[in-house]
Design a protein around this motif. Structure first.
Motif, PDB file in Angstrom:
ATOM      1  N   ILE A   1      64.807  48.122   4.452  1.00  0.00           N
ATOM      2  CA  ILE A   1      66.355  47.580   5.381  1.00  0.00           C
ATOM      3  C   ILE A   1      66.806  45.754   5.529  1.00  0.00           C
ATOM      4  N   LYS A   2      65.831  45.163   5.883  1.00  0.00           N
ATOM      5  CA  LYS A   2      65.793  43.531   6.205  1.00  0.00           C
ATOM      6  C   LYS A   2      64.075  43.701   6.085  1.00  0.00           C
ATOM      7  N   GLY A   3      63.727  42.342   5.788  1.00  0.00           N
ATOM      8  CA  GLY A   3      63.167  41.493   6.253  1.00  0.00           C
ATOM      9  C   GLY A   3      62.467  40.325   5.438  1.00  0.00           C
ATOM     10  N   HIS A   4      61.359  40.167   5.969  1.00  0.00           N
ATOM     11  CA  HIS A   4      61.225  38.336   6.269  1.00  0.00           C
ATOM     12  C   HIS A   4      59.735  37.611   5.868  1.00  0.00           C
ATOM     13  N   LEU A   5      59.382  36.712   5.497  1.00  0.00           N
ATOM     14  CA  LEU A   5      57.972  36.718   5.409  1.00  0.00           C
ATOM     15  C   LEU A   5      57.647  35.036   5.394  1.00  0.00           C
ATOM     16  N   THR A   6      56.925  34.181   5.928  1.00  0.00           N
ATOM     17  CA  THR A   6      56.563  32.950   6.198  1.00  0.00           C
ATOM     18  C   THR A   6      55.788  32.414   5.696  1.00  0.00           C
ATOM     19  N   GLY A   7      55.110  31.199   5.238  1.00  0.00           N
ATOM     20  CA  GLY A   7      53.830  30.902   5.045  1.00  0.00           C
ATOM     21  C   GLY A   7      53.858  29.852   4.426  1.00  0.00           C
TER      22      GLY A   7
ATOM     23  N   ASP B   1      50.261  31.496   1.059  1.00  0.00           N
ATOM     24  CA  ASP B   1      49.558  32.110   2.080  1.00  0.00           C
ATOM     25  C   ASP B   1      50.804  32.945   3.115  1.00  0.00           C
ATOM     26  N   PHE B   2      51.186  34.197   3.122  1.00  0.00           N
ATOM     27  CA  PHE B   2      51.645  34.181   4.434  1.00  0.00           C
ATOM     28  C   PHE B   2      51.742  35.245   5.353  1.00  0.00           C
ATOM     29  N   TYR B   3      52.765  35.981   6.488  1.00  0.00           N
ATOM     30  CA  TYR B   3      53.252  36.943   7.041  1.00  0.00           C
ATOM     31  C   TYR B   3      54.616  37.505   6.600  1.00  0.00           C
ATOM     32  N   TYR B   4      54.155  38.704   7.107  1.00  0.00           N
ATOM     33  CA  TYR B   4      55.475  39.254   6.206  1.00  0.00           C
ATOM     34  C   TYR B   4      55.928  40.653   7.391  1.00  0.00           C
TER      35      TYR B   4
ATOM     36  N   VAL C   1      54.436  44.663   9.849  1.00  0.00           N
ATOM     37  CA  VAL C   1      53.996  43.774  10.298  1.00  0.00           C
ATOM     38  C   VAL C   1      52.910  43.339   8.961  1.00  0.00           C
ATOM     39  N   GLY C   2      52.563  42.499   7.990  1.00  0.00           N
ATOM     40  CA  GLY C   2      51.226  42.268   7.019  1.00  0.00           C
ATOM     41  C   GLY C   2      50.975  41.050   6.696  1.00  0.00           C
TER      42      GLY C   2
ATOM     43  N   TRP D   1      47.387  45.685   5.027  1.00  0.00           N
ATOM     44  CA  TRP D   1      49.121  45.992   7.270  1.00  0.00           C
ATOM     45  C   TRP D   1      48.068  45.392   8.800  1.00  0.00           C
ATOM     46  N   LEU D   2      48.896  44.517   9.015  1.00  0.00           N
ATOM     47  CA  LEU D   2      48.517  44.267  10.450  1.00  0.00           C
ATOM     48  C   LEU D   2      49.054  45.472  11.176  1.00  0.00           C
ATOM     49  N   ASN D   3      49.415  46.433  11.554  1.00  0.00           N
ATOM     50  CA  ASN D   3      49.834  47.939  12.578  1.00  0.00           C
ATOM     51  C   ASN D   3      50.208  48.680  11.779  1.00  0.00           C
ATOM     52  N   GLY D   4      50.130  50.165  11.789  1.00  0.00           N
ATOM     53  CA  GLY D   4      49.601  51.364  11.411  1.00  0.00           C
ATOM     54  C   GLY D   4      48.497  51.374  11.274  1.00  0.00           C
ATOM     55  N   ASP D   5      48.557  52.127  10.262  1.00  0.00           N
ATOM     56  CA  ASP D   5      47.279  52.099   9.928  1.00  0.00           C
ATOM     57  C   ASP D   5      45.746  50.946   9.087  1.00  0.00           C
ATOM     58  N   LYS D   6      47.261  49.350   8.765  1.00  0.00           N
ATOM     59  CA  LYS D   6      45.537  48.265   8.768  1.00  0.00           C
ATOM     60  C   LYS D   6      44.708  48.877   7.503  1.00  0.00           C
TER      61      LYS D   6
END
Length: 269
Positions: free
Chosen positions: A201-207, A216-219, A230-231, A253-258
């Motif tokens: 639906i909506k996403g953003h990444l920064t790195g 290298d970035f987080y999303y 989040v990843g 992934w940094l949440n869920g099942d990682k």
């Protein structure tokens, strides 16, 4: 300024830039026989052939053509700026455009340097590897230098600002697909992007962009199930044969099942 490919309609303008520059500058360094040699070397027929081969460019400033450049494989062959426009950085701009184009396929570039230009090429990092001579009319001899420069990996100078990407490959635990579009922005080494479409639906990444061009970035995004995901991702760029950018990515992934995954995204045409 805008450096563009020349067409057959541009032959006469390019020819006149080359010939006017030769007649204005070269007599200060060479005898008449050598000046005439350069004029004959860069005749209309050769310029036309190079244009047909797609290796001639023109530099425009507003609506005025101020210079031209040419290359064959990794050999820069014809760079000229109108006499009245010299000293304004146009020649350096043309050289950078030619080097960028050549660096997509070669890691070195070379050129034949005339006396008026050799010191300018030295400032750009070229080194003389050989001195050559050519016999012209009336026993006159043209002496020139063959100069070489190493080119950087093109991926290290990519600007992502304003570029859009779409996924081509993704592992099953990923959520982006070929309906997802990434719109990138960049300022210095800082990189960010908005993305949406498909399952997103909506996403953003920064790195950040490293010196070697790798990312290298987080999303973070919200999927169609209204879950927040989040990843973290490491991305390696590659310039494709068509000049577009491909990013090979390893993420987690940094949440869920990682879980971890891999994907490939490519610049939109």
């Amino acid at each position: 300024m805008n450096y563009v490919k020349a067409t057959e309609q541009d032959i006469e303008q390019i020819y006149m830039i080359v010939q006017d520059t030769i007649q204005a500058v070269y007599p200060l360094y060479y005898p008449k026989e050598v000046v005439d040699f350069f004029g004959e070397l860069h005749c209309r027929e050769r310029i036309s052939e190079d244009i047909k081969n797609g290796v001639v460019g023109m530099l425009r400033d507003d609506d005025t053509i101020v210079g031209t450049g040419c290359y064959k494989e990794n050999h820069i062959t014809r760079v000229y700026v109108k006499p009245e426009c010299q000293g304004k950085g146009y020649g350096s701009y043309i050289m950078q455009c030619l080097e960028n184009e050549i660096s997509l396929r070669y890691d070195t570039v070379f050129l034949d340097a005339s006396l008026p230009a050799s010191h300018l090429y030295e400032r750009r990092g070229y080194q003389t590897v050989k001195h050559e001579r050519w016999d012209v009319k009336n026993g006159r001899i043209l002496v020139y230098e063959i100069m070489v420069k190493s080119l950087p990996d093109p991926s290290s100078r990519i600007s992502y600002d304003g570029k859009c990407f779409v996924p081509r490959i993704n592992t099953e635990n990923g959520e982006v697909d070929d309906d997802t579009t990434f719109a990138y922005h960049q300022k210095g080494r800082i990189l960010w992007a908005d993305y949406s479409g498909g399952e997103i639906i909506k996403g953003h990444l920064t790195g950040t962009v490293a010196e070697n061009g790798e990312l290298d970035f987080y999303y973070l995004h919200i999927n169609q199930q209204e879950q927040v995901r989040v990843g973290v991702c490491h991305s390696i760029p590659k310039i494709l044969d068509n000049g577009k950018i491909e990013l090979k990515e390893k993420w987690q992934w940094l949440n869920g099942d990682k879980s971890k995954g891999e994907s490939v995204i490519v610049e939109k045409k």
